[in-house]
Design a protein around this motif. Structure first.
Motif, PDB file in Angstrom:
ATOM      1  N   ASP A  33       4.228  -9.855  -4.578  1.00  0.00           N
ATOM      2  CA  ASP A  33       5.664 -10.018  -4.342  1.00  0.00           C
ATOM      3  C   ASP A  33       6.327 -10.739  -5.510  1.00  0.00           C
ATOM      4  OD1 ASP A  33       5.901  -8.814  -2.018  1.00  0.00           O
ATOM      5  OD2 ASP A  33       6.271 -10.599  -0.799  1.00  0.00           O
ATOM      6  N   LEU A  36       6.719  -8.444  -8.349  1.00  0.00           N
ATOM      7  CA  LEU A  36       7.831  -7.510  -8.171  1.00  0.00           C
ATOM      8  C   LEU A  36       9.160  -8.189  -8.458  1.00  0.00           C
ATOM      9  CD1 LEU A  36       7.226  -5.410  -4.991  1.00  0.00           C
ATOM     10  CD2 LEU A  36       7.907  -4.636  -7.234  1.00  0.00           C
ATOM     11  N   ASN A  37       9.286  -9.445  -7.985  1.00  0.00           N
ATOM     12  CA  ASN A  37      10.538 -10.166  -8.217  1.00  0.00           C
ATOM     13  C   ASN A  37      10.782 -10.361  -9.703  1.00  0.00           C
ATOM     14  OD1 ASN A  37      10.873 -10.312  -5.521  1.00  0.00           O
ATOM     15  ND2 ASN A  37      10.038 -12.370  -5.323  1.00  0.00           N
ATOM     16  N   GLU A  40      12.164  -7.288 -11.047  1.00  0.00           N
ATOM     17  CA  GLU A  40      13.583  -7.164 -10.712  1.00  0.00           C
ATOM     18  C   GLU A  40      14.429  -7.987 -11.656  1.00  0.00           C
ATOM     19  OE1 GLU A  40      14.987  -7.870  -6.678  1.00  0.00           O
ATOM     20  OE2 GLU A  40      13.236  -6.749  -5.999  1.00  0.00           O
ATOM     21  N   LEU A 406      10.168  -3.330   4.704  1.00  0.00           N
ATOM     22  CA  LEU A 406      10.261  -3.269   3.240  1.00  0.00           C
ATOM     23  C   LEU A 406      11.513  -2.473   2.930  1.00  0.00           C
ATOM     24  CD1 LEU A 406       6.606  -2.670   2.091  1.00  0.00           C
ATOM     25  CD2 LEU A 406       7.947  -4.741   2.016  1.00  0.00           C
ATOM     26  N   SER A 410      11.662   0.083  -4.505  1.00  0.00           N
ATOM     27  CA  SER A 410      10.553  -0.249  -5.402  1.00  0.00           C
ATOM     28  C   SER A 410       9.443  -0.925  -4.615  1.00  0.00           C
ATOM     29  CB  SER A 410      11.026  -1.115  -6.562  1.00  0.00           C
ATOM     30  OG  SER A 410      11.381  -2.374  -6.085  1.00  0.00           O
ATOM     31  N   ARG A 411       9.815  -1.741  -3.609  1.00  0.00           N
ATOM     32  CA  ARG A 411       8.794  -2.369  -2.786  1.00  0.00           C
ATOM     33  C   ARG A 411       8.036  -1.330  -1.989  1.00  0.00           C
ATOM     34  NH1 ARG A 411       9.402  -8.060  -1.619  1.00  0.00           N
ATOM     35  NH2 ARG A 411      10.646  -8.580  -3.399  1.00  0.00           N
ATOM     36  N   LYS A 412       8.781  -0.346  -1.449  1.00  0.00           N
ATOM     37  CA  LYS A 412       8.112   0.701  -0.676  1.00  0.00           C
ATOM     38  C   LYS A 412       7.141   1.450  -1.572  1.00  0.00           C
ATOM     39  CE  LYS A 412      11.583   1.778   2.702  1.00  0.00           C
ATOM     40  NZ  LYS A 412      12.717   2.633   2.814  1.00  0.00           N
ATOM     41  N   GLN A 414       5.688   0.463  -4.195  1.00  0.00           N
ATOM     42  CA  GLN A 414       4.505  -0.358  -4.509  1.00  0.00           C
ATOM     43  C   GLN A 414       3.545  -0.355  -3.332  1.00  0.00           C
ATOM     44  OE1 GLN A 414       4.166  -4.441  -4.962  1.00  0.00           O
ATOM     45  NE2 GLN A 414       3.262  -4.305  -6.978  1.00  0.00           N
TER      46      GLN A 414
END
Ligand code: ADP
Length: 606
Positions: A33, A36-37, A40, A406, A410-412, A414
């Protein structure tokens, strides 16, 4: 009663293992996580709300070319790329002539005065005025010029901010005139405080020069604050590696648990690098234990630190792409209540009688059986682990997806990529286990046909490289230019090489490169997979090819495995008429080499 006690110990150990698996899987998710942040942050102008998504005591670093920002604001004593000199307008010629050629300082001052009205020339004009006033022995007038310069933001030709030049020169001037109205000591303290707070973006050398000056004026030999210095060095190192990656065109992202237990995660695009730096203690925020685990204690062990002596479970952090291990233990002890001392003594006596009565041959036989039984039970428990931890994370992630928790794409994506990778891994594991069963029972059918063996090697490496890259590993491939033909079962040969590659990565906690080489002579082909990992003890080098055998170092490091990989590799190589050799030095690395006879001299093409 003894059995009851053993059962309780076993249950407590299994619970510890379950909690450890859950905690490590969850930690992997948490780090993912944060990763990912960071991505972003690289994509957008940093939204303030994103700050809340990182550990509270962490610092975000955003590096761009010629700028660096830390959030929350944190002092940088020096920065990787300070702003360069501000362009100077071409207006100093007359003043320069009066000063240097005629040494007429009064006229030079007159020429400089009007320039203090021009913003682009003001800082340089004040610097020259102060210099001239000092030559004319007017320290007060020089101080006035320096005071004005303190407000300037421009950078001089030497890359030093004018404000810092002024602050340094003021301290020195005050110290030399011993003016009771102006305290030299107070000025020096102010300069020191400005350097510590990182008021100006400085080159490292500039910072070090002024720090030494401050020490000289204060008659001290203090070091700069360690925290700020370490942080500034870290930012410079990140920038250096980023620039290097940009020059070679490679991507630059990763994670590192540092020796002092702090954490660094970074992600770079060509124009921006964002990093999260969390001091030791971040793990407290990242690692969540289930609600019923109040009695569980954990600690982070560096790759080479020994584990504790009390009962514990170790988990490698390799899956979370970090070096080191976590040790879990429970503070509640298993009750020893029912254990009857007399019974224990009797048991020990009986054992003694048995051992004495047993013949040597019997002893040998029994111990071999026991060893095999132990290996088999280790294997069953290892296989359960291999399934349990991915299944725990798979069910967690599918639940998140199913409940729509989610939100962004992009989270999905991943999460889907993770599901795909992990189900692939489970599928391979099941196939390995089934094939292992077939090999053991002699039911395995091999399709032996001539193949371009380097072509097979290239394909496996290309396939593996993508996965390895996700874990921060690189594979270097170096093959002779020939295209030798070897008789082998292509599928199985791929499996054997892949297995060696997986081991090379798995057992290399620190060095993140593995090497694959292919050599050919007139008789045979040699394919080697080399790593600079933990290596294998000499006395274990023969037995690791036996089924279920796992090395002591691997177990101690908490690296998971079933102990069937090398045994399968050897069976495959045997079936293809080849041979496997191992060279390994503990602590330095291992090379596994597969030798295959050429299919026929005429079949080697240039
Ligand atoms: P597993 O990796 O599942 O334990 P393997 O049969 O593949 O089983 O390997 C057996 C043992 O050999 C491992 O447990 C490990 O101790 C050792 N080993 C294998 N490959 C390497 C390597 N590249 N570096 C260090 N040790 C290794």
């Amino acid at each position: 009663m003894e059995q009851d006690h053993n059962l309780a110990v076993q249950r407590s150990h299994e619970r510890l293992e379950q909690i450890a698996d859950l905690a490590v899987a969850q930690l992997g998710g948490q780090l993912g996580d944060w990763d990912l942040n960071l991505r972003e942050l690289n994509a957008l102008p940093p939204p303030a709300a994103l700050r809340a998504k990182f550990p509270l005591n962490g610092t975000l670093v955003i590096l761009e070319h010629y700028s660096v920002a830390a959030d929350p604001g944190r002092s940088l004593l020096f920065v990787p790329e300070p702003p360069s000199a501000s362009p100077l307008p071409d207006v100093f010629e007359a003043a320069g002539k009066f000063e240097f050629r005629d040494q007429n300082y009064e006229r030079a001052l007159e020429a400089l005065q009007p320039l203090t009205q021009k913003p682009a020339a003001r800082a340089e004009a004040l610097l020259r005025i102060a210099r001239l006033e000092r030559r004319l022995n007017h320290p007060d007038a020089a101080l006035v010029a320096y005071d004005r310069m303190l407000q300037e933001t421009a950078v001089s030709n030497d890359g030093v901010p004018y404000a810092l030049l002024a602050a340094g020169a003021r301290c020195e001037l005050l110290a030399s005139v011993h003016d009771p109205l102006h305290s030299a000591a107070a000025a020096t303290e102010r300069l020191r405080a400005a350097l510590v707070e990182g008021r100006w973006p400085l080159h490292r050398e500039t910072f070090e020069y002024y720090w030494a000056e401050v020490n000289r004026l204060r008659h001290t030999s203090d070091d700069p604050p360690k925290d700020a210095q370490d942080f500034s060095l870290l930012v410079s190192r990140l920038n250096e590696q980023w620039q290097q990656a940009l020059r070679t065109g490679s991507s630059f992202n990763g994670r590192e648990a540092q020796a002092d237990a702090s954490l660094l995660i970074w992600h770079a695009t060509p124009s921006r690098l964002t990093a999260l730096y969390a001091p030791a203690g971040w793990l407290g925020a990242g690692l969540k234990l289930p609600a019923n685990a109040d009695d569980i204690r954990w600690r982070l062990l560096a790759p080479s630190s020994p584990a504790g002596t009390e009962p514990h479970v170790l988990r490698s952090l390799a899956e979370a792409q970090l070096a080191g291990r976590l040790e879990f233990s429970s503070v509640s002890t298993v009750p020893d209540a029912g254990l009857n001392r007399a019974l224990r003594l009797a048991g020990v006596g009986l054992m003694l009688v048995l051992v004495l009565a047993g013949a040597y041959a019997l002893y040998r036989g029994v111990s071999r059986e026991l060893r095999v039984a132990q290996l088999q039970s280790d294997f069953v428990s290892a296989v359960s682990h291999e399934f349990r931890s991915p299944l725990t994370s798979l069910s967690g992630i599918s639940e998140l997806l199913a409940n729509g928790r989610l939100a962004d794409e992009s989270r999905k994506n991943q999460a889907y990529a993770y599901l795909q990778r992990e189900t692939g891994r489970l599928k391979r594991l099941v196939e390995d286990l089934l094939d292992f069963g077939r090999m053991e029972s002699g039911r395995k059918q091999y399709q032996i046909e001539p193949h371009d063996v380097f072509g097979v090697v290239r394909a496996v490496v290309a396939d593996f490289r993508e996965e390895a890259l996700a874990g921060g590993f690189g594979v270097e491939l170096n093959l002779d230019s020939n295209a030798p033909t070897v008789k082998a079962d292509e599928q199985e040969l791929r499996r054997a090489i892949r297995n060696l590659l997986e081991n090379a990565v798995k057992y290399s906690p620190e060095c993140r490169t593995v090497w694959v080489e292919g050599r050919v002579n007139h008789r045979q082909v040699a394919i080697s997979v080399r790593d600079r990992g933990m290596g294998i003890e000499p006395r274990e080098q023969r037995v690791v090819f036996q089924k279920f055998v796992r090395g002591a170092a691997a177990k101690k490091a908490g690296i998971k495995g079933t102990g069937i990989g090398l045994s399968m590799v050897r069976q495959i190589v045997d079936a293809c008429g080849g041979e496997i050799r191992l060279e390994s030095v503990p602590g330095e690395g291992s090379t596994f080499t597969l030798f295959f006879p050429l299919a026929g001299a005429g079949e080697t093409r240039k």
